[in-house]
Write a protein that holds these residues in place. Sequence first.
Motif, PDB file in Angstrom:
ATOM      1  N   THR A 185     -27.171  23.059  55.170  1.00 43.99           N
ATOM      2  CA  THR A 185     -27.560  21.897  54.381  1.00 43.99           C
ATOM      3  C   THR A 185     -27.638  22.302  52.917  1.00 43.99           C
ATOM      4  O   THR A 185     -28.207  23.340  52.607  1.00 43.99           O
ATOM      5  N   ASP A 186     -27.055  21.508  52.054  1.00 43.33           N
ATOM      6  CA  ASP A 186     -27.134  21.805  50.639  1.00 43.33           C
ATOM      7  C   ASP A 186     -27.778  20.639  49.897  1.00 43.33           C
ATOM      8  O   ASP A 186     -27.136  19.626  49.631  1.00 43.33           O
ATOM      9  N   LEU A 245     -26.111  19.501  46.529  1.00 42.92           N
ATOM     10  CA  LEU A 245     -24.867  18.732  46.667  1.00 42.92           C
ATOM     11  C   LEU A 245     -25.068  17.510  47.557  1.00 42.92           C
ATOM     12  O   LEU A 245     -24.197  16.653  47.651  1.00 42.92           O
ATOM     13  N   GLY A 246     -26.208  17.445  48.256  1.00 45.07           N
ATOM     14  CA  GLY A 246     -26.441  16.357  49.194  1.00 45.07           C
ATOM     15  C   GLY A 246     -25.493  16.458  50.373  1.00 45.07           C
ATOM     16  O   GLY A 246     -24.933  15.465  50.843  1.00 45.07           O
ATOM     17  N   PHE A 247     -25.313  17.673  50.835  1.00 48.40           N
ATOM     18  CA  PHE A 247     -24.353  17.925  51.902  1.00 48.40           C
ATOM     19  C   PHE A 247     -25.042  18.494  53.134  1.00 48.40           C
ATOM     20  O   PHE A 247     -26.001  19.252  53.018  1.00 48.40           O
ATOM     21  N   CYS A 248     -24.553  18.134  54.306  1.00 47.79           N
ATOM     22  CA  CYS A 248     -25.023  18.763  55.540  1.00 47.79           C
ATOM     23  C   CYS A 248     -23.844  18.898  56.486  1.00 47.79           C
ATOM     24  O   CYS A 248     -22.901  18.104  56.446  1.00 47.79           O
ATOM     25  N   SER A 249     -23.901  19.933  57.333  1.00 47.62           N
ATOM     26  CA  SER A 249     -22.767  20.185  58.223  1.00 47.62           C
ATOM     27  C   SER A 249     -22.894  19.464  59.560  1.00 47.62           C
ATOM     28  O   SER A 249     -22.094  19.694  60.455  1.00 47.62           O
ATOM     29  N   CYS A 250     -23.885  18.600  59.721  1.00 48.74           N
ATOM     30  CA  CYS A 250     -24.051  17.937  61.028  1.00 48.74           C
ATOM     31  C   CYS A 250     -23.151  16.712  61.170  1.00 48.74           C
ATOM     32  O   CYS A 250     -22.597  16.210  60.203  1.00 48.74           O
ATOM     33  N   LYS A 251     -23.044  16.247  62.394  1.00 55.57           N
ATOM     34  CA  LYS A 251     -22.214  15.087  62.715  1.00 55.57           C
ATOM     35  C   LYS A 251     -22.706  13.813  62.034  1.00 55.57           C
ATOM     36  O   LYS A 251     -21.922  13.022  61.537  1.00 55.57           O
ATOM     37  N   ASP A 252     -24.024  13.644  62.041  1.00 53.95           N
ATOM     38  CA  ASP A 252     -24.617  12.468  61.410  1.00 53.95           C
ATOM     39  C   ASP A 252     -24.173  12.317  59.976  1.00 53.95           C
ATOM     40  O   ASP A 252     -23.943  11.225  59.494  1.00 53.95           O
ATOM     41  N   PHE A 253     -24.108  13.470  59.314  1.00 57.73           N
ATOM     42  CA  PHE A 253     -23.739  13.434  57.913  1.00 57.73           C
ATOM     43  C   PHE A 253     -22.330  12.877  57.760  1.00 57.73           C
ATOM     44  O   PHE A 253     -22.090  11.995  56.944  1.00 57.73           O
ATOM     45  N   TYR A 254     -21.408  13.368  58.568  1.00 61.46           N
ATOM     46  CA  TYR A 254     -20.029  12.886  58.476  1.00 61.46           C
ATOM     47  C   TYR A 254     -19.895  11.432  58.890  1.00 61.46           C
ATOM     48  O   TYR A 254     -19.154  10.677  58.301  1.00 61.46           O
TER      49      TYR A 254
END
Length: 102
Positions: free
Chosen positions: A37-38, A41-50
Amino acid sequence: MSRIDTAVESGSVKLLRFAPSGRRLWIVVGRDSEYWTDPELGFCSCKDFYFSSLTKGEPCYHLKSVHKAMLDDKFVAFEFSDDEYTAFLQALAQDSASQLLR
Ligand SMILES: [Zn+2]
């Protein structure tokens, strides 16, 4: 307690700090995986994020947990050397890819 409070209280939010560069990686331990999670950058590697954060603009549970952990100063910090940074990123990228392809 909310899911986020529980995650923060139980030490699920981890900060990996790399020296001497000072680079940071935030990891949130989920039920069956660890997510990269960043918060900057407001980024996460989880499915929900995508599947929902990118379309609805709503941060996922991991991002919210990291924000809360930062505010409350309640995260588990680990120190590593810069030599290990690339290996961590590769492992995280592999994990994320396998999550999404599942
Ligand atoms: Zn997430």
